[in-house]
Write an enzyme that holds these catalytic residues in place. Structure first.
Site, PDB file in Angstrom:
ATOM      1  N   GLU A 319       0.827  -1.208   0.000  1.00 32.37           N
ATOM      2  CA  GLU A 319       0.000   0.000   0.000  1.00 32.37           C
ATOM      3  C   GLU A 319       0.859   1.255   0.000  1.00 32.37           C
ATOM      4  O   GLU A 319       1.697   1.432   0.888  1.00 32.37           O
ATOM      5  CB  GLU A 319      -0.906   0.034   1.227  1.00 32.37           C
ATOM      6  CG  GLU A 319      -1.955  -1.047   1.284  1.00 32.37           C
ATOM      7  CD  GLU A 319      -2.902  -0.837   2.447  1.00 32.37           C
ATOM      8  OE1 GLU A 319      -4.102  -0.759   2.222  1.00 32.37           O
ATOM      9  OE2 GLU A 319      -2.420  -0.752   3.604  1.00 32.37           O
ATOM     10  N   CYS A 320       0.660   2.124  -0.958  1.00 37.93           N
ATOM     11  CA  CYS A 320       1.307   3.434  -1.058  1.00 37.93           C
ATOM     12  C   CYS A 320       2.823   3.316  -0.848  1.00 37.93           C
ATOM     13  O   CYS A 320       3.526   2.872  -1.742  1.00 37.93           O
ATOM     14  CB  CYS A 320       0.684   4.429  -0.086  1.00 37.93           C
ATOM     15  SG  CYS A 320       1.000   6.158  -0.548  1.00 37.93           S
ATOM     16  N   GLY A 321       3.340   3.693   0.306  1.00 44.37           N
ATOM     17  CA  GLY A 321       4.770   3.574   0.529  1.00 44.37           C
ATOM     18  C   GLY A 321       5.276   2.156   0.344  1.00 44.37           C
ATOM     19  O   GLY A 321       6.432   1.935  -0.044  1.00 44.37           O
TER      20      GLY A 321
END
Length: 441
Positions: A319-321
């Site tokens: 997720e994201c990072g």
């Protein structure tokens, strides 16, 4: 459940008024007085809850009528009311900003709003701001306001004298170093990175006490039905979860759902550990990998372990990072390029401005997974997306990538919104996307 408890929503006319620190200091003030304080955060936020948990000594959960659902909002408040002496909810942005706004949540829960107004540079106009907040929506209760960052006791008196009928000044908070926490591009600096934050919260609590903010808010009735217990869809599944200064954006409700579905959770640090724990699935949550590119690149054994995990076909949620860490290369704000885990072909960079913000959902035939996006990353990859998220309001979407049993996106998901989808991801089962695509990540 039919209960009653003192409760209030701490809000503001806009971001940057100081409501986060006032909420944290209030929680510590009443905790130090021997009360059990339960704090909630309206909307998607990982950083404020870290500070609020330290301040209150209790878990902090999200409340958002769209992301978490109205029934969960009611139930979590009622669950807290069983043991709490005080419930505080920190609002998001300005009181009426967003859809649903903090005002919408306050009305749903029948809780009064307590605006924190930065009074710096204001005198009688403070009363006009308070009047506007109190009268804009007749269905919203606003009885009191807090004046923040006053210049002198006389300044506070002027603000009090200028308030409209029906709205009183709970307290006037002076400018004080104890009432300030440093922030960076995604919000407050993480408590683990700050020295003496615990002592600072005690000092901030004393500042509020001296300003007259130690009275309990009104008691409100709370009623909610018990939720249906989730099915044991992940019984015996071992999930390795990255958790350190680079990977820390984890909703408490997400891990609790995984436990409730029967999963075994094992935490590790991609920054410090050389190996992955024994696991059937891997979760790389968001955080600040952009601040730790060099350390992640130097930990070659961890990179090799994560690549091997992926090549084995075991499920990974990034997720994201977590997605950024999975890229072949990341260029940080200084222009330095770092070779990262190398699962997703291509490069990522960090921009000066936000590239994605808002509430999003991922539609699948197993359910709609809701959450949000908030990042400054740009991606350059030849990989084709297997799906796109849908923004709740306005235009824009986030790409969802899949390869073997990898699901990767810049989208943050709230697991309780779709337990069946979450279980399918961590068991490596095919997701049937509802945006005219059916793909097997």
């Amino acid at each position: 459940m039919n209960l009653a408890v003192p409760a209030v929503m701490i809000t503001a006319p806009a971001s940057g008024q100081g409501k986060s620190m006032v909420t944290a200091a209030l929680a510590r003030l009443h905790r130090n007085a021997g009360r059990k304080v339960c704090v909630f955060k309206h909307g998607p936020d990982y950083l404020d809850p870290m500070v609020l948990e330290l301040a209150s000594g209790n878990p902090v959960y999200q409340l958002h009528p769209w992301m978490t659902g109205e029934d969960e909002c009611r139930w979590r408040l009622a669950e807290a009311a069983k043991t709490a002496d005080l419930i505080l909810i920190e609002g998001a942005m300005g009181l009426f900003d967003g859809d649903p706004s903090s005002a919408d949540l306050a009305k749903l829960m029948a809780i009064p709003a307590l605006p924190v107004i930065d009074a710096g540079g204001m005198a009688q106009t403070f009363g006009a701001v308070a009047l506007g907040l109190a009268s804009f929506d007749p269905d919203l209760a606003v009885y009191q306001v807090v004046a923040n960052k006053i210049g002198s006791p006389r300044h506070g008196d002027m603000l009090r004298e200028g308030l409209p009928e029906g709205v009183s000044l709970l307290g006037a908070v002076p400018r004080d170093e104890a009432m300030s926490i440093p922030d960076r591009h995604l919000g407050l600096v993480q408590p683990a990175e700050l020295e003496n934050l615990d002592q600072q919260l005690n000092k901030a609590a004393e500042v509020l006490k001296a300003a007259g903010l130690d009275e309990l808010p009104k008691t409100i009735p709370v009623r909610a039905a018990e939720p249906v217990r989730p099915q044991a869809l992940l019984a015996g599944v071992r999930i390795a979860i990255a958790r350190d200064l680079a990977f820390s954006f984890i909703y408490r409700a997400n891990t609790e759902l995984l436990h409730a579905m029967g999963a075994e959770l094992h935490y590790f640090s991609p920054l410090k550990d050389a190996e992955l724990p024994a696991a059937d699935a891997l979760w790389l949550p968001g955080g600040y990998p952009d601040l730790h590119g060099s350390a992640l690149a130097k930990n070659e054994s961890m990179g090799q372990a994560i690549r091997a995990f992926h090549h084995s076909g075991k499920p990974i949620l990034a997720e994201c990072g977590g997605l950024i860490a999975c890229m072949e290369e990341f260029t940080d704000k200084e222009g330095v390029a770092h070779s990262l885990f190398g699962i997703v072909r291509g490069q990522a960079t960090i921009a000066k401005r936000l590239q994605g913000i808002g509430m999003h959902s991922l539609a699948t035939k197993q359910g709609e997974l809701r959450g949000h996006t908030f990042h400054r990353f740009t991606l350059s990859t030849h990989w084709a997306a297997v799906a796109h998220t849908q923004k709740q309001a306005g235009t824009g979407s986030e790409l969802v990538f899949g390869d073997k049993s990898l699901v990767a996106s810049l989208f943050y998901s709230y697991f309780p919104s779709a337990p069946g989808v979450v279980a399918a991801i961590f068991k490596g089962q095919p997701l049937a996307f509802s945006n005219d695509e059916e793909s097997t990540p």
